[in-house]
Motif scaffolding. Sequence first.
Motif, short mmCIF file in Angstrom:
data_model
loop_
_atom_site.label_atom_id
_atom_site.label_comp_id
_atom_site.label_asym_id
_atom_site.label_seq_id
_atom_site.Cartn_x
_atom_site.Cartn_y
_atom_site.Cartn_z
N ARG A 1 0.89 -1.14 -0.05
CA ARG A 1 -0.02 0.03 -0.05
C ARG A 1 0.83 1.28 -0.01
O ARG A 1 1.74 1.27 0.68
CB ARG A 1 -0.87 0.12 1.14
N GLY A 2 0.79 1.95 -1.14
CA GLY A 2 1.26 3.45 -1.16
C GLY A 2 2.84 3.18 -1.00
O GLY A 2 3.53 4.13 -0.51
N ILE A 3 3.45 2.29 -1.72
CA ILE A 3 4.95 2.16 -1.88
C ILE A 3 5.63 3.39 -2.87
O ILE A 3 5.15 3.61 -3.79
CB ILE A 3 5.27 0.90 -2.34
N ARG A 4 6.35 3.98 -2.02
CA ARG A 4 7.12 4.87 -2.75
C ARG A 4 8.84 4.67 -2.40
O ARG A 4 9.20 4.01 -1.46
CB ARG A 4 6.79 6.06 -2.07
N LYS A 5 9.43 4.76 -3.55
CA LYS A 5 10.71 4.59 -3.27
C LYS A 5 11.68 5.62 -4.30
O LYS A 5 11.28 5.72 -5.56
CB LYS A 5 11.57 2.95 -3.64
N GLU A 6 12.62 6.17 -3.81
CA GLU A 6 13.52 6.99 -4.70
C GLU A 6 15.23 6.44 -4.28
O GLU A 6 15.34 5.96 -3.49
CB GLU A 6 13.59 8.67 -4.09
N PHE A 7 15.67 6.46 -5.59
CA PHE A 7 17.37 6.28 -5.49
C PHE A 7 17.90 7.44 -6.24
O PHE A 7 17.72 7.71 -7.33
CB PHE A 7 17.63 4.93 -6.56
N GLY B 1 17.50 10.50 -5.97
CA GLY B 1 16.53 11.52 -6.26
C GLY B 1 15.78 11.22 -7.14
O GLY B 1 14.83 11.95 -7.77
N ARG B 2 15.97 9.95 -7.76
CA ARG B 2 15.09 9.37 -9.03
C ARG B 2 13.70 8.57 -8.36
O ARG B 2 14.16 7.76 -7.51
CB ARG B 2 15.95 8.87 -9.77
N VAL B 3 12.60 8.90 -8.73
CA VAL B 3 11.54 8.11 -8.16
C VAL B 3 11.57 6.86 -8.99
O VAL B 3 11.19 6.93 -10.32
CB VAL B 3 10.28 9.13 -8.46
N VAL B 4 11.49 5.77 -8.23
CA VAL B 4 11.42 4.59 -8.95
C VAL B 4 10.21 3.88 -8.74
O VAL B 4 9.69 3.24 -9.67
CB VAL B 4 12.75 3.43 -8.26
N LEU B 5 9.34 4.26 -7.60
CA LEU B 5 8.06 3.72 -7.43
C LEU B 5 7.33 4.90 -6.90
O LEU B 5 7.90 5.43 -5.92
CB LEU B 5 8.00 2.51 -6.48
N ASP B 6 6.20 5.10 -7.35
CA ASP B 6 5.32 6.23 -6.91
C ASP B 6 4.09 5.78 -6.63
O ASP B 6 3.04 5.63 -7.46
CB ASP B 6 5.26 7.36 -8.36
N ASP B 7 3.91 5.60 -5.24
CA ASP B 7 2.49 5.25 -4.45
C ASP B 7 1.94 4.11 -5.03
O ASP B 7 0.79 4.15 -5.92
CB ASP B 7 1.68 6.74 -4.76
N VAL B 8 2.67 2.85 -5.23
CA VAL B 8 2.15 1.72 -5.83
C VAL B 8 1.37 0.93 -4.80
O VAL B 8 1.68 0.68 -3.69
CB VAL B 8 3.53 1.00 -6.40
N ASP B 9 0.14 0.28 -5.35
CA ASP B 9 -0.69 -0.57 -4.52
C ASP B 9 -0.55 -1.78 -5.38
O ASP B 9 -0.73 -1.86 -6.33
CB ASP B 9 -2.13 -0.05 -4.45
N LEU B 10 -0.50 -3.06 -4.33
CA LEU B 10 -0.34 -4.41 -5.38
C LEU B 10 -1.09 -5.18 -4.14
O LEU B 10 -0.77 -5.47 -2.98
CB LEU B 10 0.95 -4.80 -5.57
N ASP B 11 -1.87 -6.00 -4.96
CA ASP B 11 -2.48 -7.42 -4.00
C ASP B 11 -2.26 -8.73 -4.68
O ASP B 11 -2.33 -8.66 -5.67
CB ASP B 11 -4.01 -7.09 -3.77
N MET C 1 1.11 -3.83 -15.83
CA MET C 1 1.83 -3.02 -16.69
C MET C 1 2.34 -1.91 -15.74
O MET C 1 1.66 -1.22 -15.50
CB MET C 1 1.28 -2.70 -17.94
N PHE C 2 3.81 -1.89 -15.77
CA PHE C 2 4.22 -0.90 -14.98
C PHE C 2 5.18 0.08 -16.16
O PHE C 2 5.43 -0.29 -17.27
CB PHE C 2 5.49 -1.27 -14.21
N ASP C 3 4.86 1.26 -15.52
CA ASP C 3 5.70 2.39 -16.49
C ASP C 3 5.93 3.56 -15.49
O ASP C 3 5.28 4.13 -14.92
CB ASP C 3 4.83 2.87 -17.65
N ALA C 4 7.32 3.91 -15.46
CA ALA C 4 7.74 5.04 -14.77
C ALA C 4 7.31 5.33 -13.13
O ALA C 4 6.98 6.02 -12.72
CB ALA C 4 7.17 6.55 -15.48
N GLY C 5 7.37 3.90 -12.71
CA GLY C 5 7.08 3.75 -11.25
C GLY C 5 5.56 3.68 -10.82
O GLY C 5 5.29 3.63 -9.77
#
Lengths: 224, 239, 269
Positions: free
Chosen positions: C21-27, C29-39, C235-239
């Motif tokens: 829920r709401g996963i966010r990750k930067e490396f 300063g580059r956003v790799v995952l932007d508010d991802v939810d997955l079940d 399908m993922f694109d740009a985090g």
Amino acid sequence: MGLRPMTGFSWDWSFAWSILPALLKGLAVTVQATLAGFLIAFVGGLALCLLRLARLPLLSPLAWFVIEFLRGTPFLVQLYFTFYVLPNYGIIFSPFITGTLALGIYGAARAAEFYRSALEAIPPGQWEAALTLKLPLSGVWFRIILPQMWPVALPMLGNLMIAMFKDTAVLSTITVLEMVAVAKDIGVQTFRYLEPLTMAGILFWCVSYLTARVIRTVEEKHAS
Amino acid sequence: MGAVAPYVPFLLGGVQVTLQITFAAIALAVPVAFILAFARMSPFRAMRWAGGFVIETFRGSSAVVQLFWAFYVLPLFGINLSPVAAGILVLGLNEGSYFSEVVRASLRSISAGQREATVALHLPRFFAFRSVILPQALPVMIPPFGNALVLMLKFSALVSLVTIQDLSFRAGLIATSLGTSGTVYGLVLCIYFALALMLAGAVMVLERRVNRWAGRDDTARSGFFTRRQSSVPPWAFGR
Amino acid sequence: MQAETAGARQSSTPAGILEMRGIRKEFDGRVVLDDVDLDLAAGEKLALIGPSGSGKTTVLRMAIGLTKPDAGLIRIEDKYLWHEQRDGRLVPAGEKHARVARRPVGMVFQQFNLFPHFTALENVREPMVQVLRLSRDEAGSRAMELLRKVGLSEHCHKRPGQLSGGQQQRVAIARSLGLEPKIMLFDEVTSALDPELVGEVLRVLRDLAHATDMAMLLVTHEMNFAADIADRVLMFDAGKIVESGPPSQVLVTPRMPRTRQFLRAVNDR
């Protein structure tokens, strides 16, 4: 290990201040010996290395043996040997010159190995490419091989210089008045060892740290 | 040469002292190197700083100064070490500081993938280190360990400066009483060289054993006796 | 604060075996995952597709705790990976808690990461001894059984260096299965293989997918394979997750232009 009531554990700043000039004079001798010794190592090491690699009958195995022998024996004993044996052949130098010479020769053996590893690090393809260019031999060495050798060899030689700087302390054993000899003499005369030996250690540390920083900066500049 | 002959047993006694000091100091240096390497890789800043401080202190100044310091200054703090203990302590800590960099680089040389696999397989941390990381790092450390051992042998001559009767010290005694310094010191240099060759040879045997323990099939690739083909071609010297 | 909002969102969804829920990750300063939810439901086979650098692999690494999110919640079965419940509230927890929480998850890497000094058998057996606390004999016979299933029983005494890439990857699959995970992560497991070795690994995976009720999360560039085994495709694109649905929809009649463009590029290869 036994415990004794603390005696003399008190740092005397005015005493420390008063011996600083003498220590610095000793440091100057240390630096002179290092630089002169390093010059011998720098040139002599390259000569020994090339001699070893040249596959000459007799001379190359001899160079190999000299390098390994010097690298396999303590500098202290090499120094004694030089100091006591040279006069037998009528060669009489000051202790400073004898010590610097021994330091330089020991350094040359170590430098030879650094040069060699730097040369061996050049891929065989570079030699083969040089061959196809039909350059004269001097061109191969000066335009292709040596320019690739220096960036690898220089940091190692820089570390060698720092190691030699610390090895100069051994010259105190043949009455060269470098920093450690000065510090010890002060201790003998005043019965205060804490300040002179500690200060000598710190001065050593400062100079080698600064040198290491300079080398690293040069290295980074070279790399970019 | 003949004049020195009666003193050979005395010199051999010095060989024993030299080897004892060398082995004791390297036995101290190796754990010190591992402890310092772990400290430097610790997640805690204070540990990294402390490890770095010890390493820089011992590497930055001369071993001779450290030896004199342990011999002359430590007693002022009420710590009276025997010359032998002081010598072993200084040599061990000094060489340990240098070797910690080798240990650190070897542990680092194991790929991140191997580390991640131990995490993804939920392996207990001690098992992961002992059975996955170390067996791959140790073979990398052995050739530098051989250099360190020979270095320690040479290094040990310094303890003669604090009155320990090792090979160098006894050479000095004989040289003074006989007045034939050249022969004595020449002989002693040869003895040191022979010892260095023996230690280097022993490390090669060790290397083969460690490789086998670590499950690596390749036998010793480096060392004193192996003559690798030089990559510098013969024609480079005009022939 | 962040835990509470995420917690509130969580209560509205059915309890799957893995939830993000709401996963966010930067490396850097580059956003790799932007508010991802997955079940991921128990037993569900989920394929993650998308261009490289879109964050699929990071999702996998997070599911087993190799990468820690900057923000968001990860739940595996009834435990939160980086949080624990205390007085009815979620508070951040450390590595020690994570080690327990991620235990039901297994992972197979793109680069195999077999232990080079162990034989194939030891690679499979030792984790079982260490983690399942089995006797070496018991673990050994189970390991042999697994190696037989992936078709490598005759190679069990070889070291990874003596095996082909496809064989190594099959050993790596057996090694992960040995720990009886409830969730398996497959990170581009055929990408490092020579083309003629891809088939043998896919065959093993296909058999596995059809035969077990393990949940699977696969990052893959093999679209036919994904269509065959996946229950759902993301399908993922740009985090971000740009499209999600059954393979018949996402892979055949995608709604989003980005997905269409990506599939065209893959099929034109």
